[in-house]
Design a protein around this motif. Structure first.
Motif, mmCIF file in Angstrom:
data_model
loop_
_atom_site.group_PDB
_atom_site.id
_atom_site.type_symbol
_atom_site.label_atom_id
_atom_site.label_comp_id
_atom_site.label_asym_id
_atom_site.label_seq_id
_atom_site.Cartn_x
_atom_site.Cartn_y
_atom_site.Cartn_z
ATOM 1 N N THR A 1 0.822 -1.221 0.000
ATOM 2 C CA THR A 1 0.000 0.000 0.000
ATOM 3 C C THR A 1 0.850 1.263 0.000
ATOM 4 O O THR A 1 0.323 2.356 -0.187
ATOM 5 N N MET A 2 2.177 1.116 0.225
ATOM 6 C CA MET A 2 3.085 2.269 0.183
ATOM 7 C C MET A 2 3.679 2.331 -1.227
ATOM 8 O O MET A 2 4.455 1.462 -1.630
ATOM 9 N N SER A 3 3.320 3.353 -1.980
ATOM 10 C CA SER A 3 3.720 3.443 -3.384
ATOM 11 C C SER A 3 5.221 3.662 -3.529
ATOM 12 O O SER A 3 5.822 4.466 -2.828
ATOM 13 N N ARG A 4 5.834 2.919 -4.484
ATOM 14 C CA ARG A 4 7.244 3.112 -4.812
ATOM 15 C C ARG A 4 7.417 3.952 -6.071
ATOM 16 O O ARG A 4 8.537 4.160 -6.538
ATOM 17 N N SER A 5 6.349 4.446 -6.628
ATOM 18 C CA SER A 5 6.450 5.276 -7.834
ATOM 19 C C SER A 5 6.910 6.678 -7.449
ATOM 20 O O SER A 5 6.811 7.095 -6.293
ATOM 21 N N GLY A 6 7.454 7.407 -8.422
ATOM 22 C CA GLY A 6 7.964 8.750 -8.158
ATOM 23 C C GLY A 6 6.890 9.699 -7.681
ATOM 24 O O GLY A 6 7.140 10.588 -6.869
ATOM 25 N N GLU A 7 5.677 9.514 -8.159
ATOM 26 C CA GLU A 7 4.602 10.423 -7.780
ATOM 27 C C GLU A 7 4.253 10.239 -6.309
ATOM 28 O O GLU A 7 3.996 9.144 -5.830
ATOM 29 N N GLY A 8 4.288 11.317 -5.576
ATOM 30 C CA GLY A 8 3.955 11.281 -4.158
ATOM 31 C C GLY A 8 5.133 11.028 -3.248
ATOM 32 O O GLY A 8 5.011 11.195 -2.037
ATOM 33 N N LEU A 9 6.288 10.610 -3.795
ATOM 34 C CA LEU A 9 7.465 10.411 -2.961
ATOM 35 C C LEU A 9 8.148 11.749 -2.686
ATOM 36 O O LEU A 9 8.264 12.593 -3.573
ATOM 37 N N ASP A 10 8.613 11.907 -1.469
ATOM 38 C CA ASP A 10 9.367 13.110 -1.104
ATOM 39 C C ASP A 10 10.840 12.862 -1.418
ATOM 40 O O ASP A 10 11.605 12.386 -0.574
ATOM 41 N N VAL A 11 11.239 13.172 -2.643
ATOM 42 C CA VAL A 11 12.611 12.956 -3.108
ATOM 43 C C VAL A 11 13.057 14.201 -3.871
ATOM 44 O O VAL A 11 12.368 14.652 -4.791
ATOM 45 N N VAL A 12 14.198 14.745 -3.478
ATOM 46 C CA VAL A 12 14.715 15.968 -4.095
ATOM 47 C C VAL A 12 16.172 15.739 -4.492
ATOM 48 O O VAL A 12 16.974 15.260 -3.684
ATOM 49 N N ASP A 13 16.523 16.061 -5.723
ATOM 50 C CA ASP A 13 17.924 16.018 -6.149
ATOM 51 C C ASP A 13 18.668 17.200 -5.540
ATOM 52 O O ASP A 13 18.173 18.334 -5.539
ATOM 53 N N TYR A 14 19.870 16.933 -5.039
ATOM 54 C CA TYR A 14 20.607 17.985 -4.344
ATOM 55 C C TYR A 14 22.098 17.805 -4.592
ATOM 56 O O TYR A 14 22.614 16.683 -4.535
ATOM 57 N N LEU A 15 22.793 18.905 -4.874
ATOM 58 C CA LEU A 15 24.253 18.881 -5.032
ATOM 59 C C LEU A 15 24.866 19.324 -3.718
ATOM 60 O O LEU A 15 24.836 20.507 -3.364
#
Length: 518
Positions: free
Chosen positions: A81-95
């Motif tokens: 029930t926990m989605s692994r798709s990019g939509e809705g995930l809190d993921v940010v690219d950072y340098l």
């Protein structure tokens, strides 16, 4: 109550070492001392490690075979029930502005299932002597009173700035009290909520993190704000006990972290190559060239073999055989991590390495726990973000090591430093075992680290003062530092002599502390 234990503890933080010394004074054995110190380190060496982190313990108790306790992060996602798709995930690219700049991902979607609590409890259950609550007591007291902010943490935060922390006020204000500047070294520091967390761990053990009230807080933060960790992920986690890899070098037997971690195999291969290619009476420039070429070849081996999906224990053991090392020799001829080492008077050794990655910039509210970003570190996920299936163990560079000499000496050592772990330890070993330097001089000796080439360029060789890099310049882009730097790791080494003597050394590239009892 047992009497005090003769012991030496080497760590990054004086407060961590003092906690280990307290456990020794209370009669704890090497495992007790290491567990008590490591629990304190999750606070006093915040960001370098965490209760959200991964960790490994190499243990060689007197009279027993060495073993490795694996507390690696695992990939979440066992709850469909926990989605692994990019939509809705809190993921940010950072340098991340560290070294030449490190491209990472941060946010709740990069947080992996923690392994440190289970690893430490397993170490205690298998080898400890004192009651569990006694080992957690120093952490509870410190969580209540606070402690001096570590120089390593403050220096690291000053380098990277608040950019990765601004997305959550709880995390930002913990580490940057005015929103711009980190806590100054030595200033009063606390992790709000950590007192209750440590009290729960003292009462319920690691179960508090995987099933109890802390687990509830982790799952709520993940479910409400785009993370992946579910209750099923936490409840399914187990630390694993493994047989170490083994390497012979100059009259010593080294016990190394085995797969699925790649750190021990990489260290063993690098030491094995250097052992066979190390020049004798020659110039410092020629030694530097051998070290740099060995590191460049290791980059190729990692890419071609170690980071493949097929790399396993059998392959690792074959690489450390003579037939596995020799084919690579011709190529030689042309952060957050923390670590602590413990030795006791009976010859027992423990080396623990723990990491929180570069952290996710997220705290679990009310717990004092800063989250890892293990899913967002490219070097730990060579197949790409979320390429591994749920439940898989994430690879690690960590390489806590013990070495047993034919003459009865016993040594434990390790270092933090991400990709620099292997190169720092191999060079320390070379100065100690090949050149015969005193352990303190071997730890302090200058270091060199090779990084992959940028597209179309040459590999980058970073060096500290003291290396003659003139022979490297045709083959590498040399970047010289004007001082010893924490970028090159922070080795902690302890040794028990055949006569029962104890000594320890801690690298001053980081804060570095040694405490002796008895």
């Amino acid at each position: 109550m047992p009497g005090p234990t003769r012991a030496v503890i080497a760590s990054d933080s004086p407060t961590t070492a003092e906690a280990g010394a307290r456990i020794a004074e209370e009669g704890g054995n090497a495992a007790d001392i290491a567990v008590g110190a490591a629990l304190v380190a999750t606070m006093t060496e915040a960001l370098m490690c965490s209760l959200s982190g991964s960790g490994f313990a190499m243990v060689a108790m007197e009279g027993k075979d060495a073993e490795l306790i694996d507390g690696a992060h695992t990939v979440p996602g066992l709850d469909p029930t926990m989605s692994r798709s990019g939509e809705g995930l809190d993921v940010v690219d950072y340098l991340l502005p560290y070294g030449s700049g490190i491209a990472i991902k941060i946010g709740r979607g990069t947080v992996a299932v923690p392994g440190v609590p289970a690893m430490l409890e397993t170490l205690w259950k298998r080898h400890g002597r004192l009651p569990w609550a006694d080992l957690v007591a120093p952490s509870i007291e410190l969580a209540r009173s606070g402690w001096p902010a570590s120089k390593t943490m403050s220096d690291y935060l000053a380098r990277v700035g608040p950019g990765s922390y601004v997305r959550q006020d709880d995390c930002l204000w913990t580490y940057f009290p005015d929103g711009r500047n980190p806590a100054a070294p030595g200033s009063p520091f606390r992790l709000p909520g950590m007192e209750g967390t440590m009290e729960a761990i003292a009462r319920d053990g690691a179960r508090a993190v995987y099933e109890g009230e802390i687990a509830e807080a982790i799952v709520k933060e993940m479910r409400d704000h785009g993370g992946l960790i579910s209750r099923k992920d936490l409840e399914s986690y187990r630390a694993e006990v493994r047989r170490p890899l083994r390497l012979r070098s100059r009259g010593w037997t080294l016990e190394l972290n085995p797969p699925p971690s790649i750190g021990g195999a990489a260290l063993g291969v690098l030491i094995g190559w250097l052992d066979r290619a190390w020049p004798g009476e020659t110039t410092h420039g020629e030694r530097a060239l051998v070290i740099a070429r060995a590191q460049r070849t290791l980059l190729e081996l990692r890419a071609d073999v170690m980071e493949s999906g097929d790399f396993d224990e059998a392959m690792a053991r074959s690489l450390l055989e003579e037939t596995g090392l020799l084919p690579w020799l011709p190529r030689l001829s042309s952060p957050g991590t923390t670590q602590l080492s413990v030795a006791t008077g009976d010859g027992s050794l423990v080396s623990i390495a723990m990491s929180n990655g570069y952290d996710a910039g997220i705290n679990i509210p009310g717990t004092g726990i800063t989250c890892n970003n293990a899913l967002g570190e490219p070097e730990l996920n060579p197949g790409g973000f979320l390429a591994l299936p749920p439940g898989s163990r994430i690879v690690s560079n960590m390489a806590p090591t013990v070495a047993l000499a034919d003459d009865g000496r016993r040594l434990a050592f390790g270092t933090p430093g991400a990709s620099r772990i292997t190169t720092a330890l191999a060079q320390t070993w070379a100065w100690l075992a090949f050149e015969g330097l005193d352990p303190g001089d071997a730890v302090a000796a200058p270091r060199l680290h090779v990084e992959p080439a940028a597209e179309g360029g040459r590999p980058i060789a970073r060096s500290e003062p003291g290396f003659d890099t003139s022979l490297l310049e045709p083959f590498f882009e040399v970047r010289a530092y004007d001082h010893p730097d924490m970028y090159f790791g922070g080795v902690k080494l302890v040794m028990a002599g055949a006569d029962g003597s104890l000594m320890g050394r801690a690298d001053l590239r980081r804060e570095g502390a040694v405490r002796e009892v008895g």
